[in-house]
Design an enzyme around this catalytic site. Structure first.
Site, PDB file in Angstrom:
ATOM      1  N   ASP A  86     -19.957 -52.982  27.447  1.00 46.40           N
ATOM      2  CA  ASP A  86     -20.543 -52.337  26.268  1.00 46.40           C
ATOM      3  C   ASP A  86     -21.900 -52.963  25.945  1.00 46.40           C
ATOM      4  OD1 ASP A  86     -19.106 -54.733  25.519  1.00 46.40           O
ATOM      5  OD2 ASP A  86     -19.347 -54.175  23.421  1.00 46.40           O
ATOM      6  N   GLU A 151     -17.145 -56.351  23.478  1.00 54.22           N
ATOM      7  CA  GLU A 151     -17.617 -57.713  23.195  1.00 54.22           C
ATOM      8  C   GLU A 151     -18.574 -57.745  22.018  1.00 54.22           C
ATOM      9  OE1 GLU A 151     -20.062 -61.361  23.381  1.00 54.22           O
ATOM     10  OE2 GLU A 151     -20.774 -59.308  23.553  1.00 54.22           O
TER      11      GLU A 151
HETATM   12 ZN   LIG Z   1     -23.234 -59.974  25.846  1.00 51.80          ZN
END
Ligand SMILES: [Zn+2]
Length: 447
Positions: A86, A151
């Protein structure tokens, strides 16, 4: 124009371009995530790395994270390589030189959101594995690939991957995630790039300060209403920073930089351990970035009071973002905040809390990273350091004592500053060197 630009690029470059072009933007609100893009990304990843998908055992982790197991000759000392797929969103007003999801090649680099954070590592790891599979290579130990999908929003994929490893009884020998880099222009006066390997990261903790009162009409204010009381609390916090101390990994970082530093600084850096108080004072004086290396930081970030200018606030609130230094604890910091404010009418709510990560040792696994850095980046000085930002790898400290944060890419200061900002780009040569580094690392995992 360099020779590279007229030659065909190594195939990994095209793969990175294809994956950067898919905007896998994560969001705290799952309803706002364009999951079709994540589906598309996973399909593209499979198309680009067919052998990896064919030969490795895959466990899907909700919602779009991947956990691969590459069976080695042995499994007692498995290794986990991490990355996340992501990215953070692009601010529409930001002055990108090239379209943020265009993966344009210009000036010897691939431009786009995620090239550095963290699709470069993701594709680097996958290309290294794909190449080794093509050559019929089997690693000495099991190699796990853990690729997160959330994340950037502190999501649940990484803890779920850890839970899966726990369920399967996997105790990694070491874990490698994003974080450090081959950092050029890392230290004033030092020409050599520093291969910084994060051995711990600060903990992130958020508080809300809240003061309540009667509110009422703005024409008849009482003394020390909610906004004034909150303002006093904020100023008291500002005036009592946490005590500074330079942690061991920072001392070791300076010790290693010393031989490459300007002559005048060498004695201080080389004796950083003994001169720790002097060093700490110097770091505090040199600016907010270096000051953050010495202490837990406290930043008041959000403020709210009355919704109307002629109404006295019945509740005033301030958001406080705290980065807890290794050596401090959330409980200790909270006690400090309470004492500094010294006002029991200021309510303190803990919104979320994370301790700093345990410090990973600089022993055998660190030595493997270090010697692989020396092999491929002969001009670089490998060194441990304390990461200021958070990574998914903090969850892996539950099952592994050796968690390291390093991406094998040369980065200038401007490139490091482009992360989460604009003009993010990864040099083509730097990317190709990084792929080779991952490949060598896997080849060198010992029995
Ligand atoms: Zn990162």
């Amino acid at each position: 124009m360099s020779v590279r630009e007229v030659e065909p690029y190594p195939r990994a470059v095209g793969k990175l371009q294809a994956l950067v072009r898919i905007p896998t933007v994560s969001d705290h609100d799952p309803a706002r995530v364009d999951t079709a893009r994540f589906d598309e990304f996973l399909a593209e990843l499979e198309a680009q790395f067919p052998l990896l998908h064919e030969r490795l055992e895959l466990t899907r982790i909700p919602t779009h994270a991947l956990l691969f197991r590459w069976a080695g000759h042995a499994a007692e000392r498995p290794v986990v390589l991490m990355a996340h797929l992501d990215v953070v969103p692009v601010d529409d007003g930001s002055p990108w030189q090239h379209p943020p999801f265009g993966a344009t090649i210009a000036d010897g680099a691939i431009w786009g959101r995620g090239t550095l954070d963290d699709k470069g590592s993701l594709v680097g790891i996958c290309e290294a594995v794909e190449t080794l599979l093509e050559r019929g290579f089997t690693p000495e130990q099991d190699v796990w690939l853990s690729f997160g999908c959330d994340e950037e929003v502190f999501g649940t994929a990484a803890p779920l991957a850890v839970a899966e490893l726990v369920r399967r009884g996997v105790r990694p020998w070491f874990v490698l995630d994003e974080g450090g880099a081959i950092a050029h222009e890392a230290f004033p006066g030092v020409a050599a790039p520093i291969g910084v390997i994060g051995v711990t990261e600060k903990g992130t903790t958020s508080l809300e300060l809240r003061v309540e009162g009667r509110g009422g009409h703005a024409s008849t204010p009482a003394r020390m209403g909610p906004t004034a009381r909150l303002a006093r609390a904020i100023l008291r916090l500002e005036r009592s920073p946490l005590p500074p101390h330079t942690p061991d990994p920072t001392v070791e970082l300076f010790r290693r930089i010393a031989p490459h530093a300007p002559l005048a600084l060498r004695p201080l850096l080389a004796n950083a351990g003994r001169l720790r108080p002097v060093l700490t004072r110097a770091l505090l004086a040199a600016g907010p970035e270096t000051a953050a290396m010495t202490r837990t930081t406290v930043a008041v970030t959000t403020l709210s009071g009355s919704p109307a200018i002629n109404v006295i606030a019945s509740t005033a609130r301030a958001g406080v973002n705290i980065r807890v230094m290794v050596g401090d604890t959330v409980a200790g910091v909270l006690e400090h905040v309470r004492r500094a404010i010294g006002d029991d009418q200021v309510h303190i709510d803990v919104l979320d809390h994370n301790e700093p990560s345990p410090v990973s040792p600089t022993d055998e696994a660190f030595a493997l990273l270090e010697s692989t850095i020396r092999e491929l980046f002969t001009d670089a000085v490998p060194a441990p350091y304390v990461m200021m930002a958070a990574t998914d790898s903090r969850h892996f400290t539950e099952i592994c004592g050796r968690v390291y944060r390093f991406a094998p890419f040369r980065m200038t200061k401007a490139q490091r500053e482009s992360i989460h900002s604009y003009d993010e780009h990864l040099g083509i040569d730097a990317f190709v060197d990084g792929v080779r580094w991952y490949q060598r690392l896997i080849e060198r995992i010992p029995r």
